[in-house]
Scaffold this motif. Sequence first.
Motif, PDB file in Angstrom:
ATOM      1  N   ASN A  37      -3.084   0.938  23.752  1.00 23.73           N
ATOM      2  CA  ASN A  37      -3.035   0.397  25.111  1.00 23.73           C
ATOM      3  C   ASN A  37      -1.616  -0.093  25.394  1.00 23.73           C
ATOM      4  OD1 ASN A  37      -3.226  -1.134  27.469  1.00 23.73           O
ATOM      5  ND2 ASN A  37      -5.324  -1.762  27.016  1.00 23.73           N
ATOM      6  N   PRO A  38      -0.945   0.463  26.402  1.00 22.65           N
ATOM      7  CA  PRO A  38       0.450   0.088  26.669  1.00 22.65           C
ATOM      8  C   PRO A  38       0.631  -1.369  27.080  1.00 22.65           C
ATOM      9  CG  PRO A  38      -0.430   1.405  28.473  1.00 22.65           C
ATOM     10  CD  PRO A  38      -1.456   1.464  27.381  1.00 22.65           C
ATOM     11  N   ILE A  39      -0.446  -2.035  27.458  1.00 24.45           N
ATOM     12  CA  ILE A  39      -0.340  -3.439  27.868  1.00 24.45           C
ATOM     13  C   ILE A  39       0.204  -4.279  26.718  1.00 24.45           C
ATOM     14  CG2 ILE A  39      -1.622  -5.490  28.588  1.00 24.45           C
ATOM     15  CD1 ILE A  39      -1.193  -3.459  30.785  1.00 24.45           C
ATOM     16  N   GLY A  40      -0.255  -3.993  25.492  1.00 19.51           N
ATOM     17  CA  GLY A  40       0.203  -4.754  24.332  1.00 19.51           C
ATOM     18  C   GLY A  40       1.702  -4.624  24.135  1.00 19.51           C
ATOM     19  N   GLN A  41       2.218  -3.395  24.222  1.00 23.50           N
ATOM     20  CA  GLN A  41       3.649  -3.182  24.036  1.00 23.50           C
ATOM     21  C   GLN A  41       4.460  -3.832  25.159  1.00 23.50           C
ATOM     22  OE1 GLN A  41       4.812   0.806  23.241  1.00 23.50           O
ATOM     23  NE2 GLN A  41       3.275   1.144  21.650  1.00 23.50           N
ATOM     24  N   LYS A  42       3.965  -3.712  26.380  1.00 23.19           N
ATOM     25  CA  LYS A  42       4.662  -4.329  27.502  1.00 23.19           C
ATOM     26  C   LYS A  42       4.673  -5.851  27.375  1.00 23.19           C
ATOM     27  CE  LYS A  42       3.828  -0.553  30.759  1.00 23.19           C
ATOM     28  NZ  LYS A  42       3.218  -0.123  32.033  1.00 23.19           N
ATOM     29  N   ALA A  43       3.566  -6.395  26.889  1.00 25.82           N
ATOM     30  CA  ALA A  43       3.501  -7.842  26.690  1.00 25.82           C
ATOM     31  C   ALA A  43       4.503  -8.275  25.626  1.00 25.82           C
ATOM     32  CB  ALA A  43       2.087  -8.246  26.269  1.00 25.82           C
ATOM     33  N   LEU A  44       4.636  -7.465  24.584  1.00 26.56           N
ATOM     34  CA  LEU A  44       5.588  -7.785  23.513  1.00 26.56           C
ATOM     35  C   LEU A  44       7.022  -7.725  24.027  1.00 26.56           C
ATOM     36  CD1 LEU A  44       5.135  -8.554  20.571  1.00 26.56           C
ATOM     37  CD2 LEU A  44       5.523  -6.173  19.938  1.00 26.56           C
ATOM     38  N   LEU A  45       7.291  -6.757  24.866  1.00 23.35           N
ATOM     39  CA  LEU A  45       8.619  -6.649  25.471  1.00 23.35           C
ATOM     40  C   LEU A  45       8.924  -7.852  26.356  1.00 23.35           C
ATOM     41  CD1 LEU A  45       8.690  -2.867  26.432  1.00 23.35           C
ATOM     42  CD2 LEU A  45      10.381  -4.035  25.016  1.00 23.35           C
ATOM     43  N   ALA A  46       7.960  -8.214  27.172  1.00 22.52           N
ATOM     44  CA  ALA A  46       8.152  -9.364  28.058  1.00 22.52           C
ATOM     45  C   ALA A  46       8.323 -10.651  27.253  1.00 22.52           C
ATOM     46  CB  ALA A  46       6.972  -9.481  29.022  1.00 22.52           C
ATOM     47  N   TYR A  47       7.526 -10.779  26.200  1.00 20.88           N
ATOM     48  CA  TYR A  47       7.585 -11.975  25.344  1.00 20.88           C
ATOM     49  C   TYR A  47       8.969 -12.134  24.729  1.00 20.88           C
ATOM     50  CZ  TYR A  47       6.650 -15.022  21.336  1.00 20.88           C
ATOM     51  OH  TYR A  47       6.689 -16.027  20.408  1.00 20.88           O
ATOM     52  N   GLN A  48       9.489 -11.052  24.107  1.00 20.61           N
ATOM     53  CA  GLN A  48      10.774 -11.180  23.421  1.00 20.61           C
ATOM     54  C   GLN A  48      11.908 -11.467  24.406  1.00 20.61           C
ATOM     55  OE1 GLN A  48      13.549  -9.029  23.438  1.00 20.61           O
ATOM     56  NE2 GLN A  48      12.738  -7.477  24.828  1.00 20.61           N
ATOM     57  N   ALA A  49      11.846 -10.858  25.592  1.00 19.98           N
ATOM     58  CA  ALA A  49      12.905 -11.082  26.577  1.00 19.98           C
ATOM     59  C   ALA A  49      12.862 -12.513  27.111  1.00 19.98           C
ATOM     60  CB  ALA A  49      12.769 -10.080  27.718  1.00 19.98           C
ATOM     61  N   GLU A  50      11.659 -12.962  27.475  1.00 15.62           N
ATOM     62  CA  GLU A  50      11.517 -14.297  28.057  1.00 15.62           C
ATOM     63  C   GLU A  50      11.806 -15.395  27.044  1.00 15.62           C
ATOM     64  OE1 GLU A  50       7.574 -14.256  29.552  1.00 15.62           O
ATOM     65  OE2 GLU A  50       8.007 -12.792  31.131  1.00 15.62           O
ATOM     66  N   GLN A  51      11.314 -15.220  25.806  1.00 12.96           N
ATOM     67  CA  GLN A  51      11.480 -16.273  24.804  1.00 12.96           C
ATOM     68  C   GLN A  51      12.916 -16.375  24.304  1.00 12.96           C
ATOM     69  OE1 GLN A  51       9.206 -18.510  24.492  1.00 12.96           O
ATOM     70  NE2 GLN A  51       7.989 -17.261  25.932  1.00 12.96           N
ATOM     71  N   ARG A  52      13.619 -15.260  24.250  1.00 17.52           N
ATOM     72  CA  ARG A  52      15.031 -15.342  23.866  1.00 17.52           C
ATOM     73  C   ARG A  52      15.813 -16.126  24.915  1.00 17.52           C
ATOM     74  NH1 ARG A  52      18.202 -11.396  23.881  1.00 17.52           N
ATOM     75  NH2 ARG A  52      16.901  -9.727  24.727  1.00 17.52           N
ATOM     76  N   ARG A  53      15.523 -15.835  26.192  1.00 18.83           N
ATOM     77  CA  ARG A  53      16.225 -16.560  27.250  1.00 18.83           C
ATOM     78  C   ARG A  53      15.867 -18.046  27.216  1.00 18.83           C
ATOM     79  NH1 ARG A  53      16.350 -18.760  32.086  1.00 18.83           N
ATOM     80  NH2 ARG A  53      14.090 -18.940  32.113  1.00 18.83           N
ATOM     81  N   ARG A  54      14.583 -18.356  27.040  1.00 18.38           N
ATOM     82  CA  ARG A  54      14.142 -19.751  26.984  1.00 18.38           C
ATOM     83  C   ARG A  54      14.820 -20.482  25.818  1.00 18.38           C
ATOM     84  NH1 ARG A  54       9.713 -21.361  29.919  1.00 18.38           N
ATOM     85  NH2 ARG A  54       8.563 -19.725  31.040  1.00 18.38           N
ATOM     86  N   TRP A  55      14.962 -19.768  24.681  1.00 18.74           N
ATOM     87  CA  TRP A  55      15.558 -20.398  23.501  1.00 18.74           C
ATOM     88  C   TRP A  55      17.006 -20.803  23.786  1.00 18.74           C
ATOM     89  CZ3 TRP A  55      19.676 -19.431  20.240  1.00 18.74           C
ATOM     90  CH2 TRP A  55      19.693 -20.143  19.035  1.00 18.74           C
ATOM     91  N   HIS A  56      17.765 -19.901  24.402  1.00 18.53           N
ATOM     92  CA  HIS A  56      19.166 -20.217  24.682  1.00 18.53           C
ATOM     93  C   HIS A  56      19.284 -21.377  25.675  1.00 18.53           C
ATOM     94  CE1 HIS A  56      21.348 -17.131  22.484  1.00 18.53           C
ATOM     95  NE2 HIS A  56      20.369 -16.294  22.778  1.00 18.53           N
ATOM     96  N   VAL A  57      18.325 -21.502  26.579  1.00 17.50           N
ATOM     97  CA  VAL A  57      18.323 -22.637  27.502  1.00 17.50           C
ATOM     98  C   VAL A  57      17.948 -23.913  26.770  1.00 17.50           C
ATOM     99  CG1 VAL A  57      17.211 -23.631  29.538  1.00 17.50           C
ATOM    100  CG2 VAL A  57      17.839 -21.200  29.524  1.00 17.50           C
ATOM    101  N   ALA A  58      16.921 -23.826  25.899  1.00 16.81           N
ATOM    102  CA  ALA A  58      16.420 -25.011  25.193  1.00 16.81           C
ATOM    103  C   ALA A  58      17.454 -25.593  24.240  1.00 16.81           C
ATOM    104  CB  ALA A  58      15.148 -24.644  24.420  1.00 16.81           C
ATOM    105  N   VAL A  59      18.320 -24.735  23.687  1.00 15.54           N
ATOM    106  CA  VAL A  59      19.337 -25.208  22.746  1.00 15.54           C
ATOM    107  C   VAL A  59      20.195 -26.301  23.356  1.00 15.54           C
ATOM    108  CG1 VAL A  59      21.473 -24.510  21.584  1.00 15.54           C
ATOM    109  CG2 VAL A  59      19.432 -23.102  21.357  1.00 15.54           C
ATOM    110  N   LYS A  60      20.437 -26.217  24.662  1.00 10.97           N
ATOM    111  CA  LYS A  60      21.306 -27.173  25.328  1.00 10.97           C
ATOM    112  C   LYS A  60      20.543 -28.350  25.940  1.00 10.97           C
ATOM    113  CE  LYS A  60      24.788 -23.684  26.398  1.00 10.97           C
ATOM    114  NZ  LYS A  60      25.641 -23.050  27.427  1.00 10.97           N
ATOM    115  N   THR A  61      19.265 -28.467  25.591  1.00 14.08           N
ATOM    116  CA  THR A  61      18.449 -29.572  26.097  1.00 14.08           C
ATOM    117  C   THR A  61      17.985 -30.424  24.927  1.00 14.08           C
ATOM    118  OG1 THR A  61      16.330 -28.386  25.942  1.00 14.08           O
ATOM    119  CG2 THR A  61      17.647 -28.042  27.933  1.00 14.08           C
ATOM    120  N   SER A  62      17.197 -31.443  25.235  1.00 14.78           N
ATOM    121  CA  SER A  62      16.674 -32.322  24.186  1.00 14.78           C
ATOM    122  C   SER A  62      15.666 -31.614  23.294  1.00 14.78           C
ATOM    123  CB  SER A  62      16.021 -33.559  24.826  1.00 14.78           C
ATOM    124  OG  SER A  62      14.959 -33.156  25.692  1.00 14.78           O
TER     125      SER A  62
END
Length: 260
Positions: free
Chosen positions: A198-223
């Motif tokens: 089911n392509p939904i799983g792969q798309k979810a994994l793609l979205a997860y890695q993209a969103e979480q990497r961005r969130r991580w770089h933002v979180a590094v500069k916060t508390s």
Amino acid sequence: MPRMRNNPNFNVCPDYASDGFADTRAQLISDEVTEEQAIQLLKNIWEANNNVDKVAWQCQVAEDREERAHREQLEEEEQERIEQARIQEEEAARKEDRKKNKHKFTPILNTGILDDPATTPCSYALRKIEKGEYVEIWYFTNDGLDEANLKKTVDDDAMIMSTLADTMGKADWPEDRVRMMAKFWRNIQVHEYRSMRNPIGQKALLAYQAEQRRRWHVAVKTSVGPYDLSIINKKVLQETRERVYWDEHDKRDNARNYKA
């Protein structure tokens, strides 16, 4: 003294008894000196001169060796000076990098991705705030925050794995961050969603890695600090999958309505 070109240790005494030295012998022969004595005298003179040349040769070899050693020492000292200058320059650059990018070197925490990460505005708005500049209120509305969360796009047609860990290493990122990012990509690659038909799983994994990497770089500069991104958060991934599912569902509905 002129520089010697040939090693006198390999010289061979001429044959003073040969016809070629008849005139030379004749100058030495007398009532007191026989021809044999003249030949021996010529040999003795040649050997004496050759022995002097041998001593001169040894001195020349020693001088050459000393000069070569001195030159090599100067070259080594110059190379060491250049290497020390390079090390000092790199160290100064690292110190400057640490000074300008202190969040880049904050140690990775033992915590993983938060189940309910704080919603943050886009990096543009954060930079404006850090500088004390005016920021339009739209960036803090639901629309602005949603756009910040969805700004990172992903490829819906293929699973493309990044070489970000290698890039971070070349950019002199701390080893703990390089290891974390490498582990993050490995966990994404081996996750069960990637092998789902089911392509939904792969798309979810793609979205997860993209969103979480961005969130991580933002979180590094916060508390919140630099948590361990490599730990896959099942709850967040499941929520991402549900969102992707409904997004795809809405796309299909919109497509049908358009055709109708």
